[in-house]
Design a protein around this motif. Structure first.
Motif, PDB file in Angstrom:
ATOM      1  N   TRP A 165       0.823  -1.212   0.000  1.00 38.28           N
ATOM      2  CA  TRP A 165       0.000   0.000   0.000  1.00 38.28           C
ATOM      3  C   TRP A 165       0.856   1.260   0.000  1.00 38.28           C
ATOM      4  CZ3 TRP A 165      -4.474   2.621  -0.271  1.00 38.28           C
ATOM      5  CH2 TRP A 165      -4.588   3.820   0.415  1.00 38.28           C
ATOM      6  N   ASN A 223      -6.577   5.633  -4.707  1.00 42.71           N
ATOM      7  CA  ASN A 223      -6.341   4.998  -3.411  1.00 42.71           C
ATOM      8  C   ASN A 223      -7.084   3.672  -3.283  1.00 42.71           C
ATOM      9  OD1 ASN A 223      -4.552   6.878  -2.460  1.00 42.71           O
ATOM     10  ND2 ASN A 223      -6.043   8.000  -1.224  1.00 42.71           N
ATOM     11  N   ARG A 269      -5.077   1.061  -5.033  1.00 39.81           N
ATOM     12  CA  ARG A 269      -3.896   0.693  -4.243  1.00 39.81           C
ATOM     13  C   ARG A 269      -4.274  -0.237  -3.103  1.00 39.81           C
ATOM     14  NH1 ARG A 269      -1.879   6.108  -2.086  1.00 39.81           N
ATOM     15  NH2 ARG A 269      -0.479   4.736  -0.930  1.00 39.81           N
ATOM     16  N   ARG A 270      -5.337   0.099  -2.415  1.00 33.32           N
ATOM     17  CA  ARG A 270      -5.769  -0.742  -1.299  1.00 33.32           C
ATOM     18  C   ARG A 270      -6.214  -2.113  -1.789  1.00 33.32           C
ATOM     19  NH1 ARG A 270      -6.877   0.741   3.719  1.00 33.32           N
ATOM     20  NH2 ARG A 270      -6.917   2.939   3.103  1.00 33.32           N
ATOM     21  N   ALA A 316      -3.133  -4.178  -2.626  1.00 34.88           N
ATOM     22  CA  ALA A 316      -2.439  -4.628  -1.419  1.00 34.88           C
ATOM     23  C   ALA A 316      -3.181  -5.783  -0.758  1.00 34.88           C
ATOM     24  CB  ALA A 316      -2.283  -3.462  -0.444  1.00 34.88           C
TER      25      ALA A 316
END
Length: 287
Positions: A242, A256, A259-260, A263
């Motif tokens: 992340w 975002n 990205r989360r 991850a």
């Protein structure tokens, strides 16, 4: 001590010395400036020569970059990407466990013969190990020194306590999970790679990874330790995957959620794949 100055005139300009300006004066007076008593001339008046400053050789720009907080974060992110790639490849390679001993042992021998006959036996494997060790050392060093830099910049702790609601559990345990994983890595290498020490089994046979893995996970304490270590590894990977985008300057609020999601999925794949190996051995699915 200075003598009084005297002005001398030439011809009609002489009255200037007495302050009487003649109407027909055309020549200006000249004054003789007296020499100060005790004044020195020549090299002695200049004083001692200044010391020549020692020229400092500039450091290599990579060292200056790594010495900054931005550089340490970048190194941590790049080495983290390399380590994430290795963890994924290692887990995918161990999936040969479900194909039987012949397939997995053949896979282990293939890793030792990569680049043959150009490279010596296990040459490529040791080159890969050396690169991974270097990446791991840089990853740990940048993390430790960055933590020390943060503490030096804030020697006094937060008065009201830190707001842990703003950070998730993976971020808060990042440091401790990294330390535990580092110690477990030594145990894991001693158990299944070197076959030495108290971690290894008496049945360890070099060149037979299938038998070594099954014999190791038949010990329930070792299997449970492996599961716990991989859960911590998943938390570490989640926060690392992340934050590495932000460390490299690729953060954007619009992405975002991507990205989360990346991850979470990446960490889940690693944890599920690695945890399945000891579970399969303990349940008798692999024997």
């Amino acid at each position: 001590m200075a003598r009084p100055s005297a002005c001398h005139g030439i011809g009609p300009a002489a009255p200037f010395a007495r302050g009487i300006p003649p109407a027909h004066a055309s020549v200006r007076p000249f004054c003789v400036r007296p020499r100060r008593v005790g004044m020195h001339t020549g090299s002695a008046a200049r004083g001692p020569k200044p010391l020549r400053q020692r020229r400092v050789r500039p450091r290599f720009w990579l060292l200056d970059f790594y010495g900054s907080a931005v550089g340490k974060k970048a190194v941590m992110a790049v080495t983290g990407i390399l380590l994430l790639g290795f963890v994924l490849a290692h887990m995918l390679g161990n999936l040969h466990l479900y194909e039987g001993s012949e397939k997995m042992n053949h896979y282990g021998e293939y890793l030792r013969t990569i680049g043959s006959p150009i490279l010596p036996h296990s040459g490529a494997l040791w080159a890969l190990r050396t690169g991974l060790i270097l990446a791991l050392v840089l990853h740990i060093h940048s993390a430790v020194t960055l933590t020390l830099m943060n503490r030096q910049s804030r020697p006094v702790g937060y008065k009201g306590g830190r707001d842990y609601l703003a950070a998730n559990y993976a971020a808060r345990t990042m440091r401790w999970s990294g330390i535990i994983i580092a110690f477990y890595l030594l145990f894991h290498l001693s158990d299944l790679t070197w076959g030495t020490g108290i971690a290894a089994t008496d049945e360890f046979t070099r060149g037979e990874p299938y038998q070594n893995l099954v014999a190791s996970f038949q010990r329930e304490p070792v299997a449970i330790l492996y599961i716990v270590a991989n859960v911590l590894l998943g938390l570490h990977i989640y926060h690392g995957a992340w934050s590495l985008f932000q460390s490299l300057g690729w953060a954007n609020p619009r992405f975002n959620h991507w990205r989360r999601g990346f991850a979470i999925v990446f960490a889940a794949i690693i944890v599920v794949g690695n945890v399945s190996f000891p579970v399969a051995v303990m349940t008798g699915l692999v024997e």
